[in-house]
Design an enzyme around this catalytic site. Structure first.
Site, PDB file in Angstrom:
ATOM      1  N   ASN A   1       0.779  -1.155   0.110  1.00  0.00           N
ATOM      2  CA  ASN A   1      -0.072  -0.077  -0.055  1.00  0.00           C
ATOM      3  C   ASN A   1       0.753   1.144  -0.063  1.00  0.00           C
ATOM      4  O   ASN A   1       2.269   1.177  -0.045  1.00  0.00           O
ATOM      5  CB  ASN A   1      -0.806  -0.007   1.268  1.00  0.00           C
ATOM      6  CG  ASN A   1      -0.224  -0.143   2.453  1.00  0.00           C
ATOM      7  OD1 ASN A   1       0.547   0.789   2.670  1.00  0.00           O
ATOM      8  ND2 ASN A   1      -0.144  -1.262   3.252  1.00  0.00           N
TER       9      ASN A   1
ATOM     10  N   ASP B   1      -4.167  -6.719   5.181  1.00  0.00           N
ATOM     11  CA  ASP B   1      -5.223  -7.500   5.647  1.00  0.00           C
ATOM     12  C   ASP B   1      -4.948  -8.973   5.457  1.00  0.00           C
ATOM     13  O   ASP B   1      -5.292  -9.733   5.976  1.00  0.00           O
ATOM     14  CB  ASP B   1      -6.539  -7.017   5.662  1.00  0.00           C
ATOM     15  CG  ASP B   1      -6.545  -5.668   6.427  1.00  0.00           C
ATOM     16  OD1 ASP B   1      -6.310  -5.701   7.435  1.00  0.00           O
ATOM     17  OD2 ASP B   1      -7.390  -4.785   5.787  1.00  0.00           O
TER      18      ASP B   1
ATOM     19  N   LYS C   1       9.199 -16.757 -10.709  1.00  0.00           N
ATOM     20  CA  LYS C   1       8.587 -15.714 -11.464  1.00  0.00           C
ATOM     21  C   LYS C   1       7.303 -16.155 -12.186  1.00  0.00           C
ATOM     22  O   LYS C   1       7.284 -17.147 -13.113  1.00  0.00           O
ATOM     23  CB  LYS C   1       9.216 -15.134 -12.242  1.00  0.00           C
ATOM     24  CG  LYS C   1       8.727 -13.748 -12.845  1.00  0.00           C
ATOM     25  CD  LYS C   1       9.754 -13.033 -13.702  1.00  0.00           C
ATOM     26  CE  LYS C   1       8.786 -11.617 -14.242  1.00  0.00           C
ATOM     27  NZ  LYS C   1       9.519 -11.125 -15.552  1.00  0.00           N
TER      28      LYS C   1
ATOM     29  N   ASP D   1      -4.506 -10.034  12.994  1.00  0.00           N
ATOM     30  CA  ASP D   1      -4.505  -8.683  13.679  1.00  0.00           C
ATOM     31  C   ASP D   1      -3.610  -8.557  14.454  1.00  0.00           C
ATOM     32  O   ASP D   1      -3.578  -9.052  15.634  1.00  0.00           O
ATOM     33  CB  ASP D   1      -5.863  -8.511  13.741  1.00  0.00           C
ATOM     34  CG  ASP D   1      -5.925  -6.944  13.924  1.00  0.00           C
ATOM     35  OD1 ASP D   1      -5.322  -6.390  14.656  1.00  0.00           O
ATOM     36  OD2 ASP D   1      -6.952  -6.512  13.261  1.00  0.00           O
ATOM     37  N   ILE D   2      -2.140  -8.001  14.060  1.00  0.00           N
ATOM     38  CA  ILE D   2      -1.326  -7.657  15.163  1.00  0.00           C
ATOM     39  C   ILE D   2      -1.937  -6.648  16.481  1.00  0.00           C
ATOM     40  O   ILE D   2      -1.576  -7.383  17.585  1.00  0.00           O
ATOM     41  CB  ILE D   2      -0.227  -6.771  14.268  1.00  0.00           C
ATOM     42  CG1 ILE D   2       0.422  -7.537  13.270  1.00  0.00           C
ATOM     43  CG2 ILE D   2       0.937  -6.360  15.578  1.00  0.00           C
ATOM     44  CD1 ILE D   2       1.363  -6.674  12.324  1.00  0.00           C
ATOM     45  N   VAL D   3      -2.569  -5.617  16.227  1.00  0.00           N
ATOM     46  CA  VAL D   3      -2.731  -4.906  17.390  1.00  0.00           C
ATOM     47  C   VAL D   3      -3.978  -5.598  18.282  1.00  0.00           C
ATOM     48  O   VAL D   3      -3.893  -5.568  19.514  1.00  0.00           O
ATOM     49  CB  VAL D   3      -3.390  -3.370  16.894  1.00  0.00           C
ATOM     50  CG1 VAL D   3      -4.674  -3.631  16.271  1.00  0.00           C
ATOM     51  CG2 VAL D   3      -3.195  -2.467  18.007  1.00  0.00           C
TER      52      VAL D   3
ATOM     53  N   PHE E   1      -4.732   2.819  14.793  1.00  0.00           N
ATOM     54  CA  PHE E   1      -5.284   3.741  13.893  1.00  0.00           C
ATOM     55  C   PHE E   1      -6.162   3.387  12.888  1.00  0.00           C
ATOM     56  O   PHE E   1      -6.313   1.881  12.738  1.00  0.00           O
ATOM     57  CB  PHE E   1      -3.908   3.901  12.945  1.00  0.00           C
ATOM     58  CG  PHE E   1      -3.178   5.436  13.376  1.00  0.00           C
ATOM     59  CD1 PHE E   1      -2.132   5.291  14.493  1.00  0.00           C
ATOM     60  CD2 PHE E   1      -2.985   6.452  12.763  1.00  0.00           C
ATOM     61  CE1 PHE E   1      -1.346   6.285  15.052  1.00  0.00           C
ATOM     62  CE2 PHE E   1      -2.411   7.603  13.323  1.00  0.00           C
ATOM     63  CZ  PHE E   1      -1.530   7.528  14.317  1.00  0.00           C
TER      64      PHE E   1
ATOM     65  N   LYS F   1     -11.382  -4.365  18.447  1.00  0.00           N
ATOM     66  CA  LYS F   1      -9.857  -4.713  18.534  1.00  0.00           C
ATOM     67  C   LYS F   1      -9.592  -4.602  19.827  1.00  0.00           C
ATOM     68  O   LYS F   1      -8.314  -4.752  20.391  1.00  0.00           O
ATOM     69  CB  LYS F   1      -8.973  -4.169  17.590  1.00  0.00           C
ATOM     70  CG  LYS F   1      -9.289  -4.254  16.292  1.00  0.00           C
ATOM     71  CD  LYS F   1      -8.281  -3.598  15.412  1.00  0.00           C
ATOM     72  CE  LYS F   1      -8.698  -3.785  13.949  1.00  0.00           C
ATOM     73  NZ  LYS F   1      -7.500  -4.074  13.057  1.00  0.00           N
TER      74      LYS F   1
HETATM   75  O1  PMT Z   1       2.862   6.108   6.201  1.00  0.00           O
HETATM   76  P1  PMT Z   1       2.201   7.353   6.097  1.00  0.00           P
HETATM   77  O2  PMT Z   1       2.368   7.534   4.520  1.00  0.00           O
HETATM   78  O3  PMT Z   1       2.652   8.521   6.757  1.00  0.00           O
HETATM   79  O4  PMT Z   1       0.653   7.381   6.346  1.00  0.00           O
HETATM   80  C1  PMT Z   1      -0.002   7.036   7.509  1.00  0.00           C
HETATM   81  C2  PMT Z   1      -1.082   6.155   7.717  1.00  0.00           C
HETATM   82  C3  PMT Z   1      -2.254   6.518   6.796  1.00  0.00           C
HETATM   83  C4  PMT Z   1      -0.688   4.957   7.245  1.00  0.00           C
HETATM   84  C5  PMT Z   1      -1.360   5.980   9.018  1.00  0.00           C
HETATM   85  O5  PMT Z   1      -1.920   7.349   9.565  1.00  0.00           O
HETATM   86  C6  PMT Z   1      -2.399   5.194   9.288  1.00  0.00           C
HETATM   87  O6  PMT Z   1      -3.749   5.374   9.298  1.00  0.00           O
HETATM   88  N1  PMT Z   1      -2.292   3.891   9.482  1.00  0.00           N
HETATM   89  C7  PMT Z   1      -3.164   2.821   9.965  1.00  0.00           C
HETATM   90  C8  PMT Z   1      -3.406   2.166   8.624  1.00  0.00           C
HETATM   91  C9  PMT Z   1      -4.462   0.809   8.572  1.00  0.00           C
HETATM   92  O7  PMT Z   1      -3.969  -0.064   8.257  1.00  0.00           O
HETATM   93  O8  PMT Z   1      -5.505   1.048   9.021  1.00  0.00           O
HETATM   94  P2  PMT Z   1      -6.507   0.041   9.048  1.00  0.00           P
HETATM   95  O9  PMT Z   1      -7.699   0.776   9.371  1.00  0.00           O
HETATM   96  O10 PMT Z   1      -6.558  -0.927   7.956  1.00  0.00           O
HETATM   97  O11 PMT Z   1      -6.330  -0.991  10.575  1.00  0.00           O
HETATM   98  C10 PMT Z   1      -6.842  -0.674  11.827  1.00  0.00           C
HETATM   99  C11 PMT Z   1      -5.617  -0.890  12.796  1.00  0.00           C
HETATM  100  O12 PMT Z   1      -5.258  -2.089  12.858  1.00  0.00           O
HETATM  101  C12 PMT Z   1      -4.222  -0.057  12.436  1.00  0.00           C
HETATM  102  O13 PMT Z   1      -3.839   0.176  14.007  1.00  0.00           O
HETATM  103  C13 PMT Z   1      -3.463  -1.169  12.070  1.00  0.00           C
HETATM  104  O14 PMT Z   1      -2.039  -1.104  12.422  1.00  0.00           O
HETATM  105  C14 PMT Z   1      -4.031  -2.574  12.697  1.00  0.00           C
HETATM  106  N2  PMT Z   1      -3.736  -3.653  12.157  1.00  0.00           N
HETATM  107  C15 PMT Z   1      -4.339  -3.800  10.963  1.00  0.00           C
HETATM  108  C16 PMT Z   1      -4.262  -5.049  10.110  1.00  0.00           C
HETATM  109  C17 PMT Z   1      -3.560  -6.215  10.704  1.00  0.00           C
HETATM  110  N3  PMT Z   1      -3.440  -7.467  10.123  1.00  0.00           N
HETATM  111  N4  PMT Z   1      -2.822  -6.172  11.818  1.00  0.00           N
HETATM  112  C18 PMT Z   1      -2.972  -4.758  12.468  1.00  0.00           C
HETATM  113  O15 PMT Z   1      -2.440  -4.556  13.639  1.00  0.00           O
END
Ligand code: PMT
Length: 401
Positions: A210, A279, A289, A306-308, A323, A341
Site C-alpha cells: 500500500n 489484511d 516468477k 491482526d497484530i494490534v 489507527f 480490537k
Molecule cells: O505512513 P504514512 O504515509 O505517513 O501514512 C500514515 C497512515 C495513513 C498509514 C497512518 O496514519 C494510518 O492510518 N495507519 C493505519 C493504517 C491501517 O492499516 O488502518 P486499518 O484501518 O486498516 O487498520 C486498523 C488498525 O489495525 C491499525 O492500527 C493497523 O495498524 C492495525 N492492523 C491492521 C491489520 C492487521 N493485520 N494488523 C493490525 O495491527
C-alpha cells in the site's frame, strides 16, 4: 516560545573538515533563540577562522586557556558554569580520546572537566578511525559517564571512504539540541510503534502493498523520543531514516511484523499501531516468477493475523493505540475498530482527502476513546505527532490513576 529560547550553549569545535559546517550550525541555533559561545581548539583554526565564528555568533570566540584578555572577559570556569549544554562538533577521535583520558591540555578539554553541564559530542572522522578499538572503547566509556553521542552518520567521507563517521547534518544537530531541552514527560516509559507498509509476496519479484510512507509512524517515534521515552520502531520497508535514538526493527511482511510486535509488546508501556498492515497475504507464494500465460489470473488470499488485536489480548497488555485509515464513515468505522480490537484509543484519519494521510507530509486525526473524541487539526506530521503523543500520555496517566 522557541524551545532554545535563552538556552546557553557552548559550541566546542575541534579540528576536522566538518568544522566548515559550524557557522551554519551557530546561525540555526541562534535562529531558535539560543545564546551561543564558541570555543575552538588549535586544530579547528586550521579549518575555519575565529573571526567567522565571532561574526555569526555575535560573541567573542575563546581559543586559549592562557589568554589573559579572554580570561578577563569570561574566564574558563565562568564559561563552564554559564553553559546549559556543551556541544562539541565536530568531535574528532583526538578530542574524544583526550576527554576520555581526563586531559585538560587546552581550553575545550578543560571546560569539559570543569563543567557540570551536559555534554553532547557529534563525532566526525574517517570510518576506520571510528571503528578503531581505541575509539570504540573511548566512546563506550563516555556513554557510561553520561555523555550524549549525537551520531555519527553514515555516507561518503571527505577522504573518499564510505561508512560511519560523518558528522550529522546541521539540521539534525539543531533538532537534537531542541529535543534535548524538550519536556521529558515520558521518562521511564517504553513505547513500541509499528510503522510503514507491509509487503506480501506473490512470487520472487512481485508483492501486494500500500502507499504508507512511514512518515506518520516515524514522526510519532520522534515525538515520543523527544519526550524522553525509550522507543522501539517496528517498521515495514520505507525510504526514510529512523529517528536517532530509536531501536529500529525492520520487517517486510505482516507475519514478520506480527512476530516482532508480540515480542516487544510484552516489554512496553505503550503500543502504537500506525503501520498499514496488509489484511491478506497470498496463500501460495510462487517459487518462480509467474509467467504471463493467461489473460486472467486469480490469487487466493488468506487473512493475516491482526497484530494490534493480538497485542490487546496479551495477559499483561500495554496501553494500546490503534489507527483507522478510512475513506468514508470515519467515526463509525473507527469506533467499531476501537471496540472490536479492544483498544484504549484509536486515531482516525480520512485518507480520501487530498493533502493528508498516506504518503503526505501532513495529516489530520480524530482521537477516539470509548467515551470521548479529540480533533487534531491538519498540520505537518511532526506537529500532529507531538500533539498525539501528549494526548496519549494524558489518557495513559488517567488509566493508571
Ligand atoms: O505512513 P504514512 O504515509 O505517513 O501514512 C500514515 C497512515 C495513513 C498509514 C497512518 O496514519 C494510518 O492510518 N495507519 C493505519 C493504517 C491501517 O492499516 O488502518 P486499518 O484501518 O486498516 O487498520 C486498523 C488498525 O489495525 C491499525 O492500527 C493497523 O495498524 C492495525 N492492523 C491492521 C491489520 C492487521 N493485520 N494488523 C493490525 O495491527
Amino acid at each position: 516560545m522557541q524551545i532554545l529560547q535563552d538556552k546557553k550553549i557552548v559550541l566546542g569545535i575541534s579540528g576536522g573538515i566538518a568544522a566548515y559546517k559550524i557557522p551554519e550550525l551557530v546561525r540555526r541555533l541562534k535562529d531558535q533563540g539560543a545564546d551561543v559561545r564558541v570555543v575552538m581548539t588549535e586544530g579547528a583554526k586550521a579549518f575555519i577562522t575565529p573571526l567567522t565564528l565571532q561574526a555569526v555568533s555575535g560573541n567573542g570566540v575563546a581559543d586559549s586557556l592562557l589568554d589573559t584578555q579572554a580570561e578577563l572577559a569570561m574566564g574558563h570556569i565562568e564559561l563552564a558554569k554559564w553553559a546549559d549544554l556543551i556541544i562539541i562538533a565536530p568531535a574528532t577521535a583526538d578530542i574524544i580520546a583526550r576527554i576520555t583520558a581526563g586531559l585538560a591540555n587546552d581550553l575545550l578539554t578543560t571546560l569539559c572537566l570543569a563543567t557540570d553541564a551536559p555534554i553532547a559530542l557529534a563525532p566526525a572522522m574517517n570510518q576506520q578511525m571510528w571503528h578503531a578499538i581505541a575509539t570504540q572503547a573511548n566512546v563506550a566509556t563516555l556513554n557510561e559517564r553520561g555523555y550524549h553521542l549525537w551520531g555519527p552518520g553514515s555516507g561518503e567521507q571527505a577522504c573518499g571512504d564510505i561508512g560511519l563517521g560523518r558528522m550529522l547534518e546541521v539540521s539534525e544537530l539543531v533538532n537534537l539540541s531542541s529535543d534535548f531541552f524538550a519536556d521529558k514527560y515520558l521518562q521511564g516509559q517504553h513505547w513500541v510503534i509499528t510503522a510503514g507498509p507491509t509487503r506480501e509476496a506473490i512470487d520472487p519479484v512481485r508483492y501486494i502493498s500500500n502507499h504508507s510512507s512511514g512518515k506518520m509512524g516515524y514522526a510519532i517515534a520522534h515525538a515520543a523520543l523527544r519526550a524522553g521515552a525509550d522507543v522501539t520502531l517496528i517498521s515495514g520497508p520505507v525510504a526514510i531514516s529512523a529517528p536517532i535514538g530509536s531501536k529500529l526493527i525492520s520487517v517486510i511482511s505482516a507475519k514478520e511484523m506480527h512476530h516482532q510486535a508480540l515480542i516487544y509488546a510484552k516489554k512496553c508501556t505503550t503500543f502504537v499501531a500506525c503501520a498499514a498492515v496488509a489484511d491478506y497475504r497470498v496463500a501460495n507464494i510462487a517459487e518462480q516468477k509467474i509467467k504471463k500465460t493467461n489473460d486472467v489470473m486469480q490469487l487466493e488470499l488468506v487473512k493475516n493475523h491482526d497484530i494490534v488485536a493480538d497485542v490487546a489480548s496479551l495477559a499483561d497488555k500495554p496501553f494500546i493505540i490503534g489507527f483507522a485509515a478510512e475513506t468514508e464513515n470515519v467515526e463509525h468505522y473507527a469506533r467499531g475498530k476501537l471496540m472490536r480490537k479492544n483498544l484504549d484509543l484509536i486515531a482516525a484519519n480520512d485518507v480520501a482527502k487530498s493533502g493528508q494521510g498516506f504518503n503526505s507530509d501532513n495529516n489530520a486525526l480524530t482521537l477516539f476513546s470509548a467515551i470521548d473524541k479529540t480533533e487534531i487539526a491538519l498540520a505537518n506530521k511532526q506537529i500532529i505527532a507531538q500533539k498525539l503523543v501528549s494526548l496519549i500520555n494524558q489518557h495513559y496517566l488517567a488509566k493508571q490513576s
